[in-house]
Scaffold this motif. Structure first.
Motif, mmCIF file in Angstrom:
data_model
loop_
_atom_site.group_PDB
_atom_site.id
_atom_site.type_symbol
_atom_site.label_atom_id
_atom_site.label_comp_id
_atom_site.label_asym_id
_atom_site.label_seq_id
_atom_site.Cartn_x
_atom_site.Cartn_y
_atom_site.Cartn_z
ATOM 1 N N ARG A 140 -6.063 9.614 -0.066
ATOM 2 C CA ARG A 140 -5.720 8.581 0.771
ATOM 3 C C ARG A 140 -5.553 7.161 -0.023
ATOM 4 N NH1 ARG A 140 -10.975 5.920 2.396
ATOM 5 N NH2 ARG A 140 -12.530 7.046 1.163
ATOM 6 N N PHE A 141 -5.701 7.493 -1.264
ATOM 7 C CA PHE A 141 -5.429 6.065 -2.113
ATOM 8 C C PHE A 141 -3.929 6.146 -2.921
ATOM 9 C CE2 PHE A 141 -10.245 5.786 -2.343
ATOM 10 C CZ PHE A 141 -10.353 4.814 -1.414
ATOM 11 N N LEU A 142 -3.521 7.464 -2.684
ATOM 12 C CA LEU A 142 -2.037 7.786 -3.313
ATOM 13 C C LEU A 142 -0.973 7.719 -2.297
ATOM 14 C CD1 LEU A 142 -3.291 10.942 -5.246
ATOM 15 C CD2 LEU A 142 -3.115 8.352 -6.312
ATOM 16 N N SER A 143 -1.133 7.174 -1.083
ATOM 17 C CA SER A 143 -0.142 7.093 -0.152
ATOM 18 C C SER A 143 1.255 6.197 -0.519
ATOM 19 C CB SER A 143 -0.563 6.783 1.398
ATOM 20 O OG SER A 143 -1.432 7.810 1.576
ATOM 21 N N ARG A 144 2.256 6.323 0.004
ATOM 22 C CA ARG A 144 3.289 5.340 -0.261
ATOM 23 C C ARG A 144 2.986 4.240 -0.098
ATOM 24 N NH1 ARG A 144 6.467 4.727 4.669
ATOM 25 N NH2 ARG A 144 5.628 6.419 6.147
ATOM 26 N N GLU A 145 2.276 3.644 1.041
ATOM 27 C CA GLU A 145 2.138 2.163 1.312
ATOM 28 C C GLU A 145 0.936 1.638 0.156
ATOM 29 O OE1 GLU A 145 -0.699 4.497 4.203
ATOM 30 O OE2 GLU A 145 1.371 4.483 3.469
ATOM 31 N N MET A 146 0.457 2.657 -0.632
ATOM 32 C CA MET A 146 -0.586 1.959 -1.427
ATOM 33 C C MET A 146 0.076 1.807 -2.868
ATOM 34 S SD MET A 146 -3.167 1.426 0.538
ATOM 35 C CE MET A 146 -4.455 0.821 -0.670
ATOM 36 N N LYS A 147 1.467 1.602 -3.031
ATOM 37 C CA LYS A 147 1.743 1.264 -4.287
ATOM 38 C C LYS A 147 1.878 -0.120 -4.672
ATOM 39 C CE LYS A 147 2.527 5.822 -4.623
ATOM 40 N NZ LYS A 147 1.704 6.551 -5.625
ATOM 41 N N GLY A 148 2.000 -0.560 -5.755
ATOM 42 C CA GLY A 148 2.227 -2.091 -6.175
ATOM 43 C C GLY A 148 1.311 -2.974 -5.760
ATOM 44 N N TRP A 149 1.293 -4.016 -4.848
ATOM 45 C CA TRP A 149 0.386 -5.028 -4.700
ATOM 46 C C TRP A 149 -0.940 -4.348 -4.089
ATOM 47 C CZ3 TRP A 149 -2.200 -9.025 -5.639
ATOM 48 C CH2 TRP A 149 -2.847 -9.838 -4.833
ATOM 49 N N PRO A 150 -0.990 -3.235 -3.193
ATOM 50 C CA PRO A 150 -2.050 -2.937 -2.254
ATOM 51 C C PRO A 150 -3.091 -2.314 -3.269
ATOM 52 C CG PRO A 150 -0.274 -2.687 -0.782
ATOM 53 C CD PRO A 150 0.328 -3.072 -2.082
ATOM 54 N N LYS A 151 -2.432 -1.614 -4.147
ATOM 55 C CA LYS A 151 -3.402 -0.903 -5.142
ATOM 56 C C LYS A 151 -3.890 -1.841 -6.298
ATOM 57 C CE LYS A 151 -2.969 2.458 -9.095
ATOM 58 N NZ LYS A 151 -4.014 3.394 -8.611
ATOM 59 N N ASN A 152 -3.089 -2.690 -6.755
ATOM 60 C CA ASN A 152 -3.553 -3.817 -7.426
ATOM 61 C C ASN A 152 -4.516 -4.794 -6.898
ATOM 62 O OD1 ASN A 152 -1.662 -2.969 -9.728
ATOM 63 N ND2 ASN A 152 -0.070 -4.386 -8.748
ATOM 64 N N ASP A 153 -4.327 -5.114 -5.788
ATOM 65 C CA ASP A 153 -5.256 -5.984 -4.968
ATOM 66 C C ASP A 153 -6.449 -5.141 -5.131
ATOM 67 O OD1 ASP A 153 -6.467 -7.875 -3.260
ATOM 68 O OD2 ASP A 153 -5.874 -6.710 -1.536
#
Length: 438
Positions: A140-153
């Protein structure tokens, strides 16, 4: 020069709180762009939900490991920051550990000792969270919407907490008088030997530096919340209070549809008349939602409250079978579009200037909306009672009633109901033939 540190502290404090208040006003303005809805009924049940879910973390612990870690960070961080009150008083008046004189060495030592233990536990929990996000490859942390800013945040906030907890312990470890008292230092006493050999002046400089960075870090953290998913630290409480109390699966009737039906049934109504109020022409209310301003304010509050934890998406049967739908992305897209609308309003003197975009199609695709099975799994799983399904249903209503853009299968079903009184393509006279089968 004697009062320069106090003046600088007061300026930093006023600037930090002032900027935070400005962002909160902007946040409130954006949420109020949504349509009005009454969520003040059954207040006793609402207070119960807020205390149980937001304060008591009852839905977090359904997944015990992450839930337990979250409680440690949540409780520890909140309780430790009680000391911020002492830091503020010390910073303004130039005192040092002012509560120690009021509370006495024993009780003060007990409080600070508790804070130190919690700081160490928070630090450990944060490391485990970081490992889960960056090493364990949890889906659930590897979904496409969790790339870039969401992951870094998500990582930035963990780094913030690591640094703040470390500074708190270093601040105590290098406070020579505090360490010599030997009360309230169950953790920092093991850090203090790292500074053996330093002169008292150097220790004081380190302690003051840690003190300043700690309080400035808290002010930065406070203002970072507005730009982060961690805004849920504040919004989880009103969000759970204003959550929908109706049974899951019970959909609301659109007032716009009800009014239209009443108009159609009124024998005295002129179907070709243009509704007017004074000299202003009334724009007919839209069926469903295609833009964030078509949603109600609770749905917009939901979007800002989203923790991006992904529990909704990991429980979504459509997502689990490979469909494009992710309830988490629905909430993130709604928040992103709302922020874009807010920036547009700010840039145009308080009014929105059409930018040629909207929530539907530019952020959320019909494919995502029609993948939803309306099972409410996302609503049931959310630890802060967010309702992605309500947004999905409102947008699907728009597609059906405003654009006649329902999938072919749904159009066939509605045609059959209109013609045959049933979803199936049978003549009405043949509908009960099955009862005669042996």
């Amino acid at each position: 020069m004697q009062y320069l540190p106090n003046i600088l502290f007061a300026i930093a404090l006023i600037a930090g709180i002032g900027f935070f208040a400005m962002n909160i006003r902007k946040l409130t303005r954006n949420i109020k762009l949504g349509k009005d809805i009454n969520r003040t009924d059954n207040k006793s049940e609402r207070w119960k939900n807020m205390i149980k879910i937001a304060l008591g973390q009852s839905k977090m612990v359904r997944r015990p490991f992450s839930g337990f870690l979250h409680i440690i960070v949540y409780v520890g961080f909140i309780i430790i920051n009680i000391e911020v009150l002492e830091i503020i008083i010390d910073g303004i008046f130039g005192t040092h550990r002012i509560f120690q004189g009021f509370l006495g060495d024993s009780f003060y030592g007990f409080l600070i000792g508790t804070f130190e233990v919690l700081a160490a536990l928070v630090f450990i929990a944060v490391i485990l969270f970081w490992t889960r996000r960056n090493v364990a490859n949890i889906k659930r942390f590897l979904s496409r919407e969790m790339k870039g800013w969401p992951k870094n945040d998500g990582n930035f906030i963990l780094y913030f907490e690591m640094v703040l907890m470390s500074l708190f312990l270093v601040m105590n470890a290098t406070d020579l008088a505090f360490q010599q008292a030997g009360v309230g230092n169950p953790i920092s006493q093991f850090i203090a030997p790292l500074f053996d050999g330093f002169s008292p002046e150097t220790l004081h400089t380190i302690e003051r530096t840690a003190w300043w960075i700690h309080i400035l870090g808290i002010l930065v953290f406070l203002n970072y919340l507005y730009y982060s998913k961690h805004l849920h630290i504040l919004l989880a409480f009103p969000n759970t209070f204003f959550a929908n109390l109706k049974p899951k699966g019970q959909f609301n009737n659109l007032a716009s549809v009800t009014n239209e039906v009443k108009l159609m049934m009124d024998p005295d109504a002129d179907p070709y008349a243009t509704p007017e109020t004074g000299e202003e022409e009334v724009v007919p209310e839209k069926f469903g939602a295609s833009e964030v301003t078509d949603l109600n304010w609770v749905q917009l509050l939901n979007a800002y409250t989203c923790t991006e934890c992904g529990r909704c998406t990991s429980s979504c049967p459509a997502n689990l079978t490979g469909k494009k739908l992710s309830p988490r992305k629905i909430m993130m897209d709604t928040r992103d579009r709302l922020e874009e609308v807010g920036r547009n309003i700010d840039a145009n003197g308080g009014t929105f200037k059409d930018d040629g975009k909207q929530l539907l199609n530019d952020y959320i695709s019909p494919e995502e909306l029609w993948a939803c099975t309306s099972c409410n799994a996302c609503v049931e799983e959310c630890p802060v009672n967010i309702d992605p399904l309500s947004i999905i249903m409102d947008m699907r209503r728009y597609l059906v009633m405003e654009e006649s853009a329902a999938p072919q299968e749904l159009n066939m079903m509605m045609t059959n109901i209109e013609n045959n009184g049933a979803p199936w393509q049978y003549n009405q006279q043949d509908r009960l033939n099955w009862a005669n089968e042996e």
